[in-house]
Design an enzyme around this catalytic site. Structure first.
Site, PDB file in Angstrom:
ATOM      1  N   SER A 211      19.313  75.876  82.010  1.00 22.65           N
ATOM      2  CA  SER A 211      19.018  75.787  80.583  1.00 22.65           C
ATOM      3  C   SER A 211      20.342  75.691  79.814  1.00 22.65           C
ATOM      4  O   SER A 211      21.107  74.761  80.036  1.00 22.65           O
ATOM      5  CB  SER A 211      18.164  76.979  80.153  1.00 22.65           C
ATOM      6  OG  SER A 211      17.569  76.755  78.903  1.00 22.65           O
TER       7      SER A 211
ATOM      8  N   ASP B  65       8.993  69.483  81.590  1.00 23.85           N
ATOM      9  CA  ASP B  65       9.671  70.526  80.815  1.00 23.85           C
ATOM     10  C   ASP B  65       9.377  70.325  79.331  1.00 23.85           C
ATOM     11  O   ASP B  65       9.806  69.341  78.732  1.00 23.85           O
ATOM     12  CB  ASP B  65      11.178  70.451  81.077  1.00 23.85           C
ATOM     13  CG  ASP B  65      11.942  71.671  80.585  1.00 23.85           C
ATOM     14  OD1 ASP B  65      11.472  72.323  79.628  1.00 23.85           O
ATOM     15  OD2 ASP B  65      13.007  71.968  81.146  1.00 23.85           O
TER      16      ASP B  65
ATOM     17  N   HIS C  78       9.950  74.221  82.557  1.00 21.85           N
ATOM     18  CA  HIS C  78      11.347  74.652  82.452  1.00 21.85           C
ATOM     19  C   HIS C  78      11.747  75.637  83.548  1.00 21.85           C
ATOM     20  O   HIS C  78      12.870  75.602  84.045  1.00 21.85           O
ATOM     21  CB  HIS C  78      11.563  75.276  81.071  1.00 21.85           C
ATOM     22  CG  HIS C  78      12.995  75.501  80.709  1.00 21.85           C
ATOM     23  ND1 HIS C  78      13.927  74.487  80.693  1.00 21.85           N
ATOM     24  CD2 HIS C  78      13.667  76.625  80.350  1.00 21.85           C
ATOM     25  CE1 HIS C  78      15.098  74.969  80.328  1.00 21.85           C
ATOM     26  NE2 HIS C  78      14.969  76.258  80.126  1.00 21.85           N
TER      27      HIS C  78
END
Length: 776
Positions: free
Chosen positions: A638, A717, A749
């Protein structure tokens, strides 16, 4: 954007609200043992390293508190073995059965909640995942008294169902509209529809849209009951003018139903585009007409393009709402009465960064908030417990109750009978700690650390704690997460331990059979700031040898990698099994170190925090000959994926040989408005377009050449879109820079469905980069 740990486990949250019942079916004694089970001589145990598979599953995950306070002396919880719902009496120290798990045998249950009066059990089943916090379930209500079941919402998937306080009334949300379900002594009564304008995926009532769920509320609920349950405040989000992100869902391989991919569309505001229009409404649930009153935002203070940040009830008659301007450096805290009139306001401004106003607390004519205050040190300001006189004159007087260079992370409660505030804060000079403190509400004494006197079963001082207080603050549950495996105890407000709830004895026994890494903490001065470093060394570490080093990075603003909570994730495998040094570095932009370090990242993501990772790693290589400077890698997820890519792009001296970026941001123009604009402002020539261009990884791909780089992303995602990795991949390909790429089809994600493949893929990558033998 929320940091991801090295492994993720989905647990159902059993939010149980129950008043004490007089009917007892049977009595169960909880084990109240403080003992640590030792297997003969622990020193002589044959220990083994961790396996990779153990670090992304729940094998070494600690149990924590699994109950809910329902009065000042009772806790309702779920028995982990049987699934029964029990009530624990803190004074009598015994449990009584409330609901047998057999009442749910007909359903694949995901969640169940008891009504406050204890007559009804709300059972959620057939769960469908929403976004990070939201789910959709079918619900049935079980009448405990009459042993009867009632389906709600026509057996449709419902976004949210919540009991009203003190009653057996229920609010539920179906197709983005709110419904109020009343119950009487005779059972189910009637259902009233509260809103009529909900549109799936477009107009939301009582539940947030994507960006509010992810970045503001961090919850699936946008309803707030008054303390007596008679009134309801609810937020509405109008996304009609918000642009959509579109991606494809490919489905199951070979399934004829998935012959054509399905389009997934989500209203997702990116930087500089239109945000959802938010409104707040107050409704009298006991008025047959359900009279509604708009609680209007203070446009004069936060503009028309504002954000709704927090809603809470001060008492039965006043709602306190925190509004913010779009870039989140101006906040107006507003007191509304039941007529929607503004009674008073408190204006807070931050000139050097962003605001982070959390829940407010009230006591004897004063309001208490968490606010930046001077520390008297070069580190700048820290968040402290701040008291305001609630009369709020033109220049309201404020008092800092927790002066010092420590960061108050959360205010827990105010003990109204004794006038003491309880809060969680870092230790002095110890940003990795989280301790429970108390201070008199009038500021007459210095703060006292409560959890600093608590010892772990191993005899070490607890340095990372959480606390859950009973409604009136007479008791609290203390969860000590570190430095040793978690344990849970109940204390009274004289801070005497009255009960051991959970000691995780089985986890401790398993750990006794595993090698554990050695831990080395140090401060490294780089670029004019002190960065914190934690090194995990192999259990058989030998200074005469040379080891590869892997830096696991996040580096997002106001976050930490180094915390004193015990965890047994990827780092324990790499150190004990692969003999790799594992490193965390918290540099500029990280939390708990003062505003000077925190706000150094403001309006320039991808710069100073990245430079610190590179510089500190280089210094570590120079300081310690046992770190192999030719075998140093970096990886992150991330924001950490973004940091990894930017580190490799900015590392012109080849401090790092290789890196893996998972679900990275590649350019902040693609990310959501609320998170990004908080730290970067707007991508316009008049504001900060140059800052956005400077932090675009795809503009720097030439400097990744010569390093081993792996790019990993899930095509489904909804948070950091696959577009981000595709843009970076395209730039790398156009520049003829070699890299590896893994796409996980339809994965979101967190990549829940492919963790074995993910970690085995990474393990092979590190084996190649560090010249290790292949373990898998």
């Amino acid at each position: 954007m929320v940091p991801l740990r090295s492994f993720v486990l989905l647990n159902s949250l059993f939010l149980v609200l129950l008043a004490a019942r007089t009917v007892v079916t049977r009595v169960i004694d909880k084990d109240n043992s403080d003992r640590i089970v030792k297997t003969q001589n622990d020193q002589n145990l044959s220990k083994v390293p961790f396996n990779l598979e153990e670090t992304y599953t729940a094998d070494f995950l600690a149990y924590v508190f699994n109950g809910t306070w329902t009065s000042d002396t009772t806790i309702v919880y779920t028995d982990r073995r049987t699934g029964d719902i029990l009530q624990f009496d803190v004074i009598k120290q015994r449990s009584t059965l409330i609901v047998d798990s057999s009442v749910m045998d007909a359903y694949i249950v995901s969640n169940y909640v008891l009504s406050p009066k204890g007559r009804y059990l709300l059972i959620g089943y057939d769960l469908k995942k929403g976004y990070r916090y939201s789910t959709f379930m079918r619900y049935v209500i079980y009448d405990i008294e009459h042993r009867a079941y009632h389906k709600i919402g026509n057996d449709m998937h419902i976004a949210l169902a919540k009991w009203a306080p003190l009653t057996d009334d229920l609010i539920y949300i179906l197709d983005n509209d709110i419904y109020y379900m009343r119950f009487s002594n005779n059972g189910f009564n009637d259902v009233q529809r509260v809103t009529y304008d909900g549109i799936s995926g477009i107009v939301y009532n009582g539940v947030p849209d994507w960006v509010y769920e992810e970045e503001v509320l961090q919850d699936s609920s946008a309803i707030w009951f008054s303390p007596d349950g008679n009134h309801l405040a609810y937020a509405s989000f109008d996304d009609r003018n918000v642009q959509e992100i579109l991606y494809l869902h490919y489905g199951e391989p070979g399934n004829l139903d998935d012959q054509y991919p399905t389009e997934v569309k989500i209203k997702y505001p990116k930087v500089g585009t239109l945000n959802p229009v938010v409104s707040l409404t107050l409704v009298d649930l006991h008025d047959p007409t359900l009279n509604k009153i708009d609680l209007k935002a203070p446009h004069y203070a936060v503009g028309t393009d504002n954000l709704l940040y927090n809603v809470q009830w001060k008492d039965f008659d006043h709602v306190v709402v925190t509004w913010s301007n779009r870039v989140q450096n101006k906040t107006e805290i507003v007191w509304y009465n039941m007529y929607g009139e503004i009674v008073k306001t408190l204006h807070v401004v931050e000139h050097k960064g962003w605001l982070d106003i959390k829940h407010l607390f009230f006591y004897k004519g004063s309001v208490y908030i968490r606010k930046l205050q001077p520390s008297g040190t070069k580190a700048g300001r820290f968040h402290h417990v701040t008291r305001y006189d609630e009369t709020f004159k033109q220049s309201p007087t404020q008092m800092d109750l927790t002066p010092d260079a420590i960061e108050v992370q959360n205010i827990c409660t105010i003990d109204q009978s004794n006038g003491r505030i309880y809060y969680l804060a870092s230790g002095l000079g110890k940003p990795s700690q989280k301790n429970l403190y108390s201070v008199p509400a009038d500021g007459s004494e210095k703060p006292t650390c409560i959890s600093c006197n608590v010892l772990t079963p191993e005899g070490n001082v607890c340095t990372y704690a959480d606390a859950i207080f009973s409604p009136l603050g007479q008791y609290y549950v203390l969860v000590c997460h570190g430095p040793d495996p978690a344990f849970v105890s109940i204390f009274n407000n004289a801070h005497q331990k009255v009960y051991s709830w959970e000691n995780n004895l089985s986890l401790r026994k398993k750990l006794a059979k595993r090698h554990l890494p050695l831990v080395k903490d140090l401060d490294v001065r780089a670029n004019g700031y002190e960065s914190k470093v934690r090194l995990f060394l192999p259990h058989n570490f030998d200074e005469s040898k040379s080891y590869p080093m892997l830096v696991n990075v996040y580096a997002g603003p106001n976050t930490l990698k180094i915390i004193d909570a015990a965890s047994y994730g990827h780092q324990v495998y790499m150190t004990t099994n692969r003999s790799v040094i594992y490193a965390y570095i918290d540099g500029r932009g990280s939390s708990n170190k003062g505003s000077k370090m925190l706000f150094s990242i403001y309006r320039k993501l991808g710069t100073v925090e990245v430079e610190d990772q590179i510089t500190v790693t280089r210094q570590l290589q120079e300081m310690f000959p046992w770190i192999d400077s030719k075998r140093t890698g970096v990886w992150g997820w991330s924001y950490g994926g973004f940091s990894t890519a930017m580190i490799l792009a900015k590392d012109t001296s080849f401090v790092f040989k290789c890196g893996i970026a998972i679900a990275p941001v590649s350019s902040w123009i693609y990310y959501d408005s609320i998170y990004t604009e908080r730290f970067m402002g707007f991508p316009t020539p008049e504001d900060n377009l140059s800052g956005y261009n400077e932090t675009d990884v795809s503009r720097r791909v030439e400097d990744i050449r010569g390093k081993k780089f792996m790019l990993i992303h899930g095509s489904g995602d909804d948070n950091v879109h696959y577009q981000q990795s595709l843009a970076l991949a395209k730039a790398l390909e156009k520049a003829d820079v070699m890299f590896e790429q893994i796409t996980y089809t339809d994965e979101a994600h967190a990549l829940f469905g492919v963790l074995p493949h993910l970690y085995h893929t990474m393990d092979r990558f590190w084996s190649d980069c560090f010249s290790l033998s292949h373990a898998h």
